[in-house]
Design an enzyme around this catalytic site. Sequence first.
Site, PDB file in Angstrom:
ATOM      1  N   ASN A   9       5.461  -0.191  -0.545  1.00  0.00           N
ATOM      2  CA  ASN A   9       4.025  -0.782  -0.093  1.00  0.00           C
ATOM      3  C   ASN A   9       3.096   0.246  -0.519  1.00  0.00           C
ATOM      4  O   ASN A   9       2.883   1.206   0.192  1.00  0.00           O
ATOM      5  CB  ASN A   9       4.015  -0.894   1.327  1.00  0.00           C
ATOM      6  CG  ASN A   9       2.752  -1.415   1.932  1.00  0.00           C
ATOM      7  OD1 ASN A   9       1.773  -1.857   1.208  1.00  0.00           O
ATOM      8  ND2 ASN A   9       2.670  -1.166   3.276  1.00  0.00           N
ATOM      9  N   LYS A  11      -0.344   0.069  -0.420  1.00  0.00           N
ATOM     10  CA  LYS A  11      -1.492   0.037   0.460  1.00  0.00           C
ATOM     11  C   LYS A  11      -2.692   0.033  -0.415  1.00  0.00           C
ATOM     12  O   LYS A  11      -2.542  -0.411  -1.539  1.00  0.00           O
ATOM     13  CB  LYS A  11      -1.401   1.058   1.503  1.00  0.00           C
ATOM     14  CG  LYS A  11      -0.106   0.962   2.154  1.00  0.00           C
ATOM     15  CD  LYS A  11       0.143   1.971   3.502  1.00  0.00           C
ATOM     16  CE  LYS A  11       1.438   1.676   4.083  1.00  0.00           C
ATOM     17  NZ  LYS A  11       1.631   2.461   5.326  1.00  0.00           N
ATOM     18  N   HIS A  96       2.315  -6.726   8.334  1.00  0.00           N
ATOM     19  CA  HIS A  96       2.203  -5.178   8.384  1.00  0.00           C
ATOM     20  C   HIS A  96       1.387  -4.793   9.658  1.00  0.00           C
ATOM     21  O   HIS A  96       0.259  -5.409  10.010  1.00  0.00           O
ATOM     22  CB  HIS A  96       1.755  -4.649   7.068  1.00  0.00           C
ATOM     23  CG  HIS A  96       1.827  -3.086   7.333  1.00  0.00           C
ATOM     24  ND1 HIS A  96       1.303  -2.310   7.629  1.00  0.00           N
ATOM     25  CD2 HIS A  96       3.053  -2.502   6.745  1.00  0.00           C
ATOM     26  CE1 HIS A  96       1.814  -0.952   7.190  1.00  0.00           C
ATOM     27  NE2 HIS A  96       2.861  -1.072   6.626  1.00  0.00           N
ATOM     28  N   GLU A  98      -0.742  -2.516   9.926  1.00  0.00           N
ATOM     29  CA  GLU A  98      -2.122  -2.169   9.649  1.00  0.00           C
ATOM     30  C   GLU A  98      -2.716  -3.363   9.412  1.00  0.00           C
ATOM     31  O   GLU A  98      -3.940  -3.556   9.812  1.00  0.00           O
ATOM     32  CB  GLU A  98      -2.149  -1.433   8.253  1.00  0.00           C
ATOM     33  CG  GLU A  98      -1.611  -0.041   8.328  1.00  0.00           C
ATOM     34  CD  GLU A  98      -0.995   0.737   7.348  1.00  0.00           C
ATOM     35  OE1 GLU A  98      -1.245   0.292   6.056  1.00  0.00           O
ATOM     36  OE2 GLU A  98      -0.225   1.435   7.406  1.00  0.00           O
ATOM     37  N   GLU A 168       9.376  -1.713  11.520  1.00  0.00           N
ATOM     38  CA  GLU A 168       8.445  -0.579  11.508  1.00  0.00           C
ATOM     39  C   GLU A 168       7.968  -0.029  12.401  1.00  0.00           C
ATOM     40  O   GLU A 168       6.893  -0.790  13.175  1.00  0.00           O
ATOM     41  CB  GLU A 168       7.528  -0.979  10.454  1.00  0.00           C
ATOM     42  CG  GLU A 168       8.013  -1.501   8.897  1.00  0.00           C
ATOM     43  CD  GLU A 168       7.047  -1.108   7.950  1.00  0.00           C
ATOM     44  OE1 GLU A 168       7.339  -0.395   6.839  1.00  0.00           O
ATOM     45  OE2 GLU A 168       5.746  -1.750   7.973  1.00  0.00           O
ATOM     46  N   GLY A 174       3.448   6.619   8.398  1.00  0.00           N
ATOM     47  CA  GLY A 174       2.591   7.452   7.968  1.00  0.00           C
ATOM     48  C   GLY A 174       2.602   8.678   8.642  1.00  0.00           C
ATOM     49  O   GLY A 174       1.619   9.510   8.485  1.00  0.00           O
ATOM     50  N   SER A 214       7.960   6.380   7.435  1.00  0.00           N
ATOM     51  CA  SER A 214       8.250   7.965   6.868  1.00  0.00           C
ATOM     52  C   SER A 214       9.650   7.891   6.473  1.00  0.00           C
ATOM     53  O   SER A 214      10.434   9.251   6.664  1.00  0.00           O
ATOM     54  CB  SER A 214       8.140   8.949   8.087  1.00  0.00           C
ATOM     55  OG  SER A 214       6.728   8.879   8.667  1.00  0.00           O
TER      56      SER A 214
HETATM   57  P1  PGA Z   1       5.300   5.163   5.385  1.00  0.00           P
HETATM   58  O1  PGA Z   1       4.850   3.653   5.510  1.00  0.00           O
HETATM   59  O2  PGA Z   1       6.460   5.312   4.611  1.00  0.00           O
HETATM   60  O3  PGA Z   1       4.236   6.043   4.763  1.00  0.00           O
HETATM   61  O4  PGA Z   1       5.558   5.618   6.886  1.00  0.00           O
HETATM   62  C1  PGA Z   1       5.424   2.693   5.723  1.00  0.00           C
HETATM   63  C2  PGA Z   1       4.975   1.316   5.746  1.00  0.00           C
HETATM   64  O5  PGA Z   1       3.694   1.114   6.127  1.00  0.00           O
HETATM   65  O6  PGA Z   1       5.539   0.219   5.324  1.00  0.00           O
END
Ligand code: PGA
Length: 251
Positions: A9, A11, A96, A98, A168, A174, A214
Amino acid sequence: MRKNIVAGNWKMNNNATQTKALINDLKVALEKVSANCRVLISPTSINLTSAVAATKGSVIEVSAQNMHQATSGAYTGEISANMLQDVGVKTVILGHSERRTFFGEDDTMLTEKVTTALENNLEIIFCFGELLEDRKSDNHFNVVESQLKNVVLALNASAWKNIVLAYEPVWAIGTGETASPEQAQEMHAFIRGLVEATYGKTLANNVSILYGGSVKPANAQEIFSKQDVDGGLIGGASLNATDFTGIITAF
Ligand code: PGA
């Protein structure tokens, strides 16, 4: 039997030039290894068309990060399911954290988005997961159960051939903090149990459940080795061809 999947992803990262370069790096890296899983990347919408062209003939599939619930109309700035299909995108990430946090996507809106995506024959990577405060208050199973029951567990069984789940935990996205392999397995087994209770064992065994938060080359193998973890949704580490390939080869 369910498939293993590693999905990146991206983003809001990578302009057109960077998109082309990263796909190229990834193709070169993947030629040297054998990927024992499906591999997806999710560039930002403006670069989907070029990404589909650049990945043609490779193992890399292209998914979108979002789409609007309406089929068309006066929704300035939005992208429809049909527009994704038309440029050759077959998969879309929905729900997601976000999108939920910054763009107010709730269960009602996500139900509409999921319905529209399915009507347009898109595969869905459906994301969900608890906040840190939910886990601290031991409420994480309840939160995940309601996120699933309010949207995907209300679908007909036939829809599930196009559903991939992505657990998640928001506190791990992140942040550099990962759920332990045991925490991931515990939740994934719970999720598969919910699917089984609703649709039966065969369907539950066939659904891929990804972990996100992560994931890095250094921890992917241990997380993916767990029985109910069928791959990962990767943010930060998907922006680097070497790291992303390192995660793919964890299978
Ligand atoms: P990340 O993000 O691997 O940077 O923690 C995962 C995601 O948001 O799908």
